[in-house]
Design a protein around this motif. Sequence first.
Motif, PDB file in Angstrom:
ATOM      1  N   THR A   1      12.035   0.037   3.102  1.00 14.57           N
ATOM      2  CA  THR A   1      12.740  -1.362   3.355  1.00 14.57           C
ATOM      3  C   THR A   1      14.001  -1.213   4.195  1.00 14.57           C
ATOM      4  O   THR A   1      14.015  -1.919   4.830  1.00 14.57           O
ATOM      5  CB  THR A   1      12.555  -2.188   2.298  1.00 14.57           C
ATOM      6  N   ARG A   2      14.876  -0.367   3.667  1.00 14.14           N
ATOM      7  CA  ARG A   2      16.080  -0.116   4.362  1.00 14.14           C
ATOM      8  C   ARG A   2      15.851   0.584   5.618  1.00 14.14           C
ATOM      9  O   ARG A   2      16.836   0.102   6.654  1.00 14.14           O
ATOM     10  CB  ARG A   2      17.001   0.524   3.489  1.00 14.14           C
ATOM     11  N   ILE A   3      14.948   1.517   5.951  1.00 15.41           N
ATOM     12  CA  ILE A   3      14.736   2.108   7.052  1.00 15.41           C
ATOM     13  C   ILE A   3      14.223   1.359   8.145  1.00 15.41           C
ATOM     14  O   ILE A   3      14.667   0.729   9.135  1.00 15.41           O
ATOM     15  CB  ILE A   3      13.917   3.307   7.090  1.00 15.41           C
ATOM     16  N   PHE A   4      13.329   0.452   7.715  1.00 11.21           N
ATOM     17  CA  PHE A   4      12.635  -0.635   8.496  1.00 11.21           C
ATOM     18  C   PHE A   4      13.634  -1.840   9.065  1.00 11.21           C
ATOM     19  O   PHE A   4      13.276  -2.427   9.665  1.00 11.21           O
ATOM     20  CB  PHE A   4      11.466  -1.450   7.869  1.00 11.21           C
ATOM     21  N   GLY A   5      14.797  -1.947   8.005  1.00  8.70           N
ATOM     22  CA  GLY A   5      15.796  -2.938   8.635  1.00  8.70           C
ATOM     23  C   GLY A   5      16.495  -2.413   9.726  1.00  8.70           C
ATOM     24  O   GLY A   5      17.177  -3.500  10.379  1.00  8.70           O
TER      25      GLY A   5
ATOM     26  N   GLU B   1       0.673  -1.282  -0.070  1.00  5.38           N
ATOM     27  CA  GLU B   1      -0.036   0.109  -0.211  1.00  5.38           C
ATOM     28  C   GLU B   1       0.737   1.177   0.159  1.00  5.38           C
ATOM     29  O   GLU B   1       0.362   2.352   0.043  1.00  5.38           O
ATOM     30  CB  GLU B   1      -1.143   0.037   1.171  1.00  5.38           C
ATOM     31  N   MET B   2       2.073   0.886   0.173  1.00  2.60           N
ATOM     32  CA  MET B   2       3.112   2.216   0.140  1.00  2.60           C
ATOM     33  C   MET B   2       3.419   2.877  -1.176  1.00  2.60           C
ATOM     34  O   MET B   2       3.377   2.150  -2.065  1.00  2.60           O
ATOM     35  CB  MET B   2       4.351   1.761   0.836  1.00  2.60           C
ATOM     36  N   PRO B   3       3.403   4.054  -1.302  1.00  5.06           N
ATOM     37  CA  PRO B   3       3.761   4.560  -2.586  1.00  5.06           C
ATOM     38  C   PRO B   3       5.075   3.951  -3.137  1.00  5.06           C
ATOM     39  O   PRO B   3       6.081   3.756  -2.557  1.00  5.06           O
ATOM     40  CB  PRO B   3       4.038   6.108  -2.502  1.00  5.06           C
ATOM     41  N   PRO B   4       4.962   3.502  -4.416  1.00  3.68           N
ATOM     42  CA  PRO B   4       6.052   2.629  -5.063  1.00  3.68           C
ATOM     43  C   PRO B   4       7.511   3.399  -4.801  1.00  3.68           C
ATOM     44  O   PRO B   4       8.456   2.819  -4.729  1.00  3.68           O
ATOM     45  CB  PRO B   4       5.653   2.393  -6.312  1.00  3.68           C
ATOM     46  N   GLU B   5       7.519   4.604  -5.193  1.00  2.35           N
ATOM     47  CA  GLU B   5       8.940   5.260  -5.007  1.00  2.35           C
ATOM     48  C   GLU B   5       9.386   5.378  -3.676  1.00  2.35           C
ATOM     49  O   GLU B   5      10.654   5.631  -3.610  1.00  2.35           O
ATOM     50  CB  GLU B   5       8.483   6.518  -5.773  1.00  2.35           C
ATOM     51  N   VAL B   6       8.785   5.131  -2.834  1.00  5.12           N
ATOM     52  CA  VAL B   6       9.040   5.163  -1.222  1.00  5.12           C
ATOM     53  C   VAL B   6       9.664   3.686  -0.817  1.00  5.12           C
ATOM     54  O   VAL B   6      10.275   3.486   0.170  1.00  5.12           O
ATOM     55  CB  VAL B   6       8.070   5.538  -0.468  1.00  5.12           C
ATOM     56  N   VAL B   7       9.120   2.639  -1.417  1.00  7.48           N
ATOM     57  CA  VAL B   7       9.545   1.308  -1.045  1.00  7.48           C
ATOM     58  C   VAL B   7      11.100   0.915  -0.892  1.00  7.48           C
ATOM     59  O   VAL B   7      11.125   0.422   0.104  1.00  7.48           O
ATOM     60  CB  VAL B   7       8.917   0.358  -1.966  1.00  7.48           C
ATOM     61  N   PRO B   8      11.973   1.092  -1.804  1.00  4.23           N
ATOM     62  CA  PRO B   8      13.201   0.837  -1.350  1.00  4.23           C
ATOM     63  C   PRO B   8      13.969   1.507  -0.104  1.00  4.23           C
ATOM     64  O   PRO B   8      14.375   0.997   0.447  1.00  4.23           O
ATOM     65  CB  PRO B   8      14.175   1.414  -2.716  1.00  4.23           C
ATOM     66  N   MET B   9      13.486   2.846  -0.046  1.00  3.49           N
ATOM     67  CA  MET B   9      14.075   3.511   1.204  1.00  3.49           C
ATOM     68  C   MET B   9      13.240   3.040   2.391  1.00  3.49           C
ATOM     69  O   MET B   9      14.171   2.822   3.513  1.00  3.49           O
ATOM     70  CB  MET B   9      13.362   5.100   1.222  1.00  3.49           C
TER      71      MET B   9
ATOM     72  N   LEU C   1      23.313   5.133  10.682  1.00  2.68           N
ATOM     73  CA  LEU C   1      23.646   6.686   9.908  1.00  2.68           C
ATOM     74  C   LEU C   1      24.395   6.010   8.876  1.00  2.68           C
ATOM     75  O   LEU C   1      23.997   6.889   7.851  1.00  2.68           O
ATOM     76  CB  LEU C   1      24.766   7.094  11.076  1.00  2.68           C
ATOM     77  N   GLU C   2      25.205   5.070   8.478  1.00  2.89           N
ATOM     78  CA  GLU C   2      26.016   4.840   7.265  1.00  2.89           C
ATOM     79  C   GLU C   2      24.985   4.485   6.250  1.00  2.89           C
ATOM     80  O   GLU C   2      24.988   4.986   5.169  1.00  2.89           O
ATOM     81  CB  GLU C   2      27.045   3.711   7.493  1.00  2.89           C
ATOM     82  N   GLU C   3      23.989   3.829   6.551  1.00  4.14           N
ATOM     83  CA  GLU C   3      22.824   3.601   5.957  1.00  4.14           C
ATOM     84  C   GLU C   3      21.977   4.476   5.463  1.00  4.14           C
ATOM     85  O   GLU C   3      21.780   4.714   4.106  1.00  4.14           O
ATOM     86  CB  GLU C   3      21.833   2.213   6.290  1.00  4.14           C
ATOM     87  N   LEU C   4      21.784   5.482   6.338  1.00  5.48           N
ATOM     88  CA  LEU C   4      20.998   6.624   6.067  1.00  5.48           C
ATOM     89  C   LEU C   4      21.747   7.673   5.152  1.00  5.48           C
ATOM     90  O   LEU C   4      21.024   8.414   4.424  1.00  5.48           O
ATOM     91  CB  LEU C   4      20.376   7.348   7.328  1.00  5.48           C
ATOM     92  N   VAL C   5      23.025   7.580   5.532  1.00  6.11           N
ATOM     93  CA  VAL C   5      23.876   8.647   4.729  1.00  6.11           C
ATOM     94  C   VAL C   5      23.706   8.143   3.196  1.00  6.11           C
ATOM     95  O   VAL C   5      23.646   8.849   2.074  1.00  6.11           O
ATOM     96  CB  VAL C   5      25.356   8.652   5.099  1.00  6.11           C
ATOM     97  N   ASP C   6      24.108   6.995   3.227  1.00  9.70           N
ATOM     98  CA  ASP C   6      24.017   5.989   1.814  1.00  9.70           C
ATOM     99  C   ASP C   6      22.670   6.492   0.810  1.00  9.70           C
ATOM    100  O   ASP C   6      22.822   6.603  -0.211  1.00  9.70           O
ATOM    101  CB  ASP C   6      24.093   4.661   2.048  1.00  9.70           C
ATOM    102  N   LEU C   7      21.626   6.601   1.745  1.00 12.84           N
ATOM    103  CA  LEU C   7      20.196   6.552   1.073  1.00 12.84           C
ATOM    104  C   LEU C   7      19.975   8.209   0.749  1.00 12.84           C
ATOM    105  O   LEU C   7      19.054   8.601  -0.030  1.00 12.84           O
ATOM    106  CB  LEU C   7      19.304   6.173   2.142  1.00 12.84           C
ATOM    107  N   GLY C   8      21.035   9.092   1.107  1.00  9.05           N
ATOM    108  CA  GLY C   8      20.692  10.282   0.840  1.00  9.05           C
ATOM    109  C   GLY C   8      19.844  10.938   1.882  1.00  9.05           C
ATOM    110  O   GLY C   8      19.613  12.324   1.578  1.00  9.05           O
ATOM    111  N   ILE C   9      19.287  10.524   2.891  1.00  7.93           N
ATOM    112  CA  ILE C   9      18.358  10.955   3.761  1.00  7.93           C
ATOM    113  C   ILE C   9      19.074  11.813   4.839  1.00  7.93           C
ATOM    114  O   ILE C   9      18.756  12.751   5.272  1.00  7.93           O
ATOM    115  CB  ILE C   9      17.504  10.020   4.612  1.00  7.93           C
TER     116      ILE C   9
END
Length: 128
Positions: free
Chosen positions: A28-32, A18-26, A71-79
Motif C-alpha cells: 500500500t505504501r509502494i502503490f502510493g 488477494e495479496m499475502p497479508p504480510e505484504v499488504v503494508p509494504m 526514496l525516503e519512504e522506501l528507505v523507511d520501509l527497509g527496502i
Amino acid sequence: MKALEIKGNSLASQAFGEMPPEVVPMATRIFGSEAGRRVVTYLRRHPKLALTAADLAHSVNQPADLVTPALEELVDLGIVREELIVGLAFYRLAGDAEHLGLLDRFFTWYEACVRQVRDLQTLLGVGT
C-alpha cells in the motif's frame, strides 16, 4: 483476511485482499507513489547498482521532486538503503533476506495482476 477498503475502490480492495497479508503494508505504501513503484522496480532489476536520487529520477523517467520523497519512504520501509559517500547519498536495494522476501512476494502478486489485466484486455479487444 477481510478485504481492505482502499479509498472506496472496491476493485482495488479485492485485489489487495488477494495479496499475502504480510505484504499488504509494504504494497500500500509502494502503490502510493508511481515514482516509488518505478524506483523499486528499477532497483530490483539492477540490484548491484547504487545511484543518486537524480540518477534514479532520470533512469525511471520521473521528476526528482517525486523520486526524493519516494526514496525516503522506501528507505523507511527497509527496502532501499541510503549510503553516504563523499557527501553524496546513493540508493540501492536492501540486501537482507527478510525485506527481499517481502519484495519478491509483492512482485509475484503484482506481476500476476498485470497478467490478468493484459489477458482481460486481450479478451475484450481493448488496450492492445
